[in-house]
Design a protein around this motif. Structure first.
Motif, PDB file in Angstrom:
ATOM      1  N   GLU A   7      43.119  47.069  41.816  1.00  9.94           N
ATOM      2  CA  GLU A   7      43.844  46.526  42.973  1.00  9.94           C
ATOM      3  C   GLU A   7      44.845  45.433  42.590  1.00  9.94           C
ATOM      4  O   GLU A   7      45.646  45.022  43.422  1.00  9.94           O
ATOM      5  CB  GLU A   7      42.849  45.943  43.989  1.00  9.94           C
ATOM      6  CG  GLU A   7      41.959  46.973  44.651  1.00  9.94           C
ATOM      7  CD  GLU A   7      40.791  47.385  43.767  1.00  9.94           C
ATOM      8  OE1 GLU A   7      40.090  48.355  44.110  1.00  9.94           O
ATOM      9  OE2 GLU A   7      40.580  46.726  42.718  1.00  9.94           O
ATOM     10  N   LEU A   8      44.776  44.959  41.340  1.00  7.79           N
ATOM     11  CA  LEU A   8      45.611  43.831  40.935  1.00  7.79           C
ATOM     12  C   LEU A   8      46.592  44.221  39.836  1.00  7.79           C
ATOM     13  O   LEU A   8      46.315  45.112  39.035  1.00  7.79           O
ATOM     14  CB  LEU A   8      44.735  42.670  40.443  1.00  7.79           C
ATOM     15  CG  LEU A   8      43.742  42.083  41.457  1.00  7.79           C
ATOM     16  CD1 LEU A   8      42.880  41.026  40.796  1.00  7.79           C
ATOM     17  CD2 LEU A   8      44.473  41.496  42.658  1.00  7.79           C
ATOM     18  N   GLU A   9      47.716  43.538  39.825  1.00 12.50           N
ATOM     19  CA  GLU A   9      48.698  43.658  38.749  1.00 12.50           C
ATOM     20  C   GLU A   9      48.816  42.298  38.077  1.00 12.50           C
ATOM     21  O   GLU A   9      48.495  41.268  38.680  1.00 12.50           O
ATOM     22  CB  GLU A   9      50.068  44.075  39.290  1.00 12.50           C
ATOM     23  CG  GLU A   9      50.100  45.465  39.902  1.00 12.50           C
ATOM     24  CD  GLU A   9      50.125  46.562  38.854  1.00 12.50           C
ATOM     25  OE1 GLU A   9      50.333  46.235  37.661  1.00 12.50           O
ATOM     26  OE2 GLU A   9      49.943  47.730  39.218  1.00 12.50           O
ATOM     27  N   GLN A  10      49.281  42.274  36.835  1.00  9.95           N
ATOM     28  CA  GLN A  10      49.434  41.003  36.139  1.00  9.95           C
ATOM     29  C   GLN A  10      50.610  41.047  35.185  1.00  9.95           C
ATOM     30  O   GLN A  10      51.009  42.113  34.708  1.00  9.95           O
ATOM     31  CB  GLN A  10      48.162  40.647  35.371  1.00  9.95           C
ATOM     32  CG  GLN A  10      47.824  41.616  34.242  1.00  9.95           C
ATOM     33  CD  GLN A  10      46.521  41.241  33.544  1.00  9.95           C
ATOM     34  OE1 GLN A  10      45.725  40.466  34.037  1.00  9.95           O
ATOM     35  NE2 GLN A  10      46.315  41.791  32.361  1.00  9.95           N
ATOM     36  N   SER A  11      51.158  39.885  34.919  1.00 10.69           N
ATOM     37  CA  SER A  11      52.247  39.761  33.960  1.00 10.69           C
ATOM     38  C   SER A  11      51.672  39.734  32.552  1.00 10.69           C
ATOM     39  O   SER A  11      50.452  39.602  32.369  1.00 10.69           O
ATOM     40  CB  SER A  11      53.013  38.460  34.212  1.00 10.69           C
ATOM     41  OG  SER A  11      52.229  37.338  33.816  1.00 10.69           O
ATOM     42  N   PRO A  12      52.525  39.842  31.533  1.00 14.28           N
ATOM     43  CA  PRO A  12      52.052  39.545  30.177  1.00 14.28           C
ATOM     44  C   PRO A  12      51.580  38.098  30.105  1.00 14.28           C
ATOM     45  O   PRO A  12      51.825  37.294  31.018  1.00 14.28           O
ATOM     46  CB  PRO A  12      53.308  39.760  29.315  1.00 14.28           C
ATOM     47  CG  PRO A  12      54.175  40.671  30.117  1.00 14.28           C
ATOM     48  CD  PRO A  12      53.918  40.307  31.552  1.00 14.28           C
ATOM     49  N   VAL A  13      50.898  37.736  29.030  1.00 11.95           N
ATOM     50  CA  VAL A  13      50.409  36.372  28.858  1.00 11.95           C
ATOM     51  C   VAL A  13      51.587  35.400  28.871  1.00 11.95           C
ATOM     52  O   VAL A  13      52.572  35.586  28.162  1.00 11.95           O
ATOM     53  CB  VAL A  13      49.627  36.228  27.536  1.00 11.95           C
ATOM     54  CG1 VAL A  13      49.238  34.773  27.306  1.00 11.95           C
ATOM     55  CG2 VAL A  13      48.388  37.111  27.558  1.00 11.95           C
TER      56      VAL A  13
END
Length: 303
Positions: free
Chosen positions: A155-161
């Motif tokens: 359900e979630l998306e994330q950026s690179p570190v």
């Protein structure tokens, strides 16, 4: 007069060099020369004095530049606003953060973002450990900067570190660890480690494993919901907790000592958002954050 002709004229007024103007605008030198000659024929007077050594605006050329530049800038801003609106980059973007110092980081990234997208305003909000991703799910924020890897959560998306730091252990100034230069994960079996309230077990274990490398159980102490609650518990000797290196600067207290964890897993911050709520705004903010870090590094470790 075509907008490209105006752009060539104004660029030449800045560069005062036909070759550099052509290179900057990705056109041929002949195109620059032809455009200026055509403008001069239309005006009926020279716009630049040309010699083998220099290019200088004439009084008429200087006056034309003064008249055209504000209008050209207004056109450019108008087009930028139209593009931003068309791409959904106007309005308000709400960004949360976890941790005392992260507010400063988010504000600096927001400045970079606003320079690129002036029609979009960024609102920041401090989130607590106990909130988890609840503010995202409740549609109270659009993105969250936190030290979590949620790549396995559909359900979630994330950026690179964005930021990476080695951990230190926050301990009471009276704790035996406070007299050490450093500790290891194995040492956590000799004390109690606090537990963030509301954090899923898999994310909690990514910060504090259930056992040491040799298999000794790491006992958990009281739970906490905010950074200040954690520090109060640590200062009172109720437990210890791994924190980022920058905490020694931003969360300095006389009753808390920060001891490096030499073999601890690095803490990594990312921008997190709901996959179903992904917008051009949040993607553009993630890009701005990556670009900011590429130029500045980790600003929390400066000074």
């Amino acid at each position: 007069m075509e907008r490209r002709d105006i752009e060539i004229f104004l660029t030449l007024s800045e560069e005062l060099h036909f070759g550099r103007t052509a290179e900057r605008l990705h056109v041929s030198t002949a195109r620059v020369s032809q455009t200026i000659k055509a403008l001069e024929r239309r005006v009926g007077a020279p716009l630049f004095e040309r010699t083998s050594r220099r290019v200088v605006p004439t009084p008429i050329g200087r006056r034309l530049e003064e008249d055209l530049r504000p209008a050209e800038e207004q056109i450019r801003q108008g087009i930028a606003r139209a593009i931003a609106a068309g791409r959904g980059l106007d309005g308000v973007l709400r960004v949360g953060f976890v941790g005392t110092a992260l507010g400063q980081f988010v504000l600096e990234v927001a400045n970079t973002f606003h320079e690129r997208h002036p029609s979009c305003r960024v609102q920041i909000r401090e989130s607590h450990y106990s909130d988890g991703v609840g503010l995202l799910l409740a549609d109270e924020i659009d993105g969250l900067v936190a030290a979590a890897d949620v790549g396995h959560i559909r359900e979630l998306e994330q950026s690179p570190v964005l930021l990476r730091e080695q951990p230190s252990l926050a301990v009471s100034a009276r704790h035996p660890f406070a007299r050490l230069e450093s500790v290891m994960v194995e040492d956590l079996a000799r004390t109690k480690v606090l537990r963030p309230r509301g954090i899923p077990d898999d994310l909690d274990e990514a910060v504090v494993p259930r056992s040491t490398p040799s298999g000794r159980v790491i006992e958990r102490g009281p739970d906490f919901g905010t950074v200040q609650e954690m520090l109060a518990l640590v200062g009172a000797g109720q437990g210890v907790f791994p924190v980022p290196t920058h905490a020694s600067r931003y969360d300095a207290r006389p009753d808390v000592t920060y001891v490096p964890v030499v073999d601890g897993t690095a803490l990594e911050w990312r921008l997190i958002w709901l996959a179903a709520g992904q917008t051009s705004r949040i993607r553009a903010f993630a890009e701005a954050a990556q670009d900011f870090v590429a130029v500045r590094g980790n600003p929390l470790l400066e000074g």
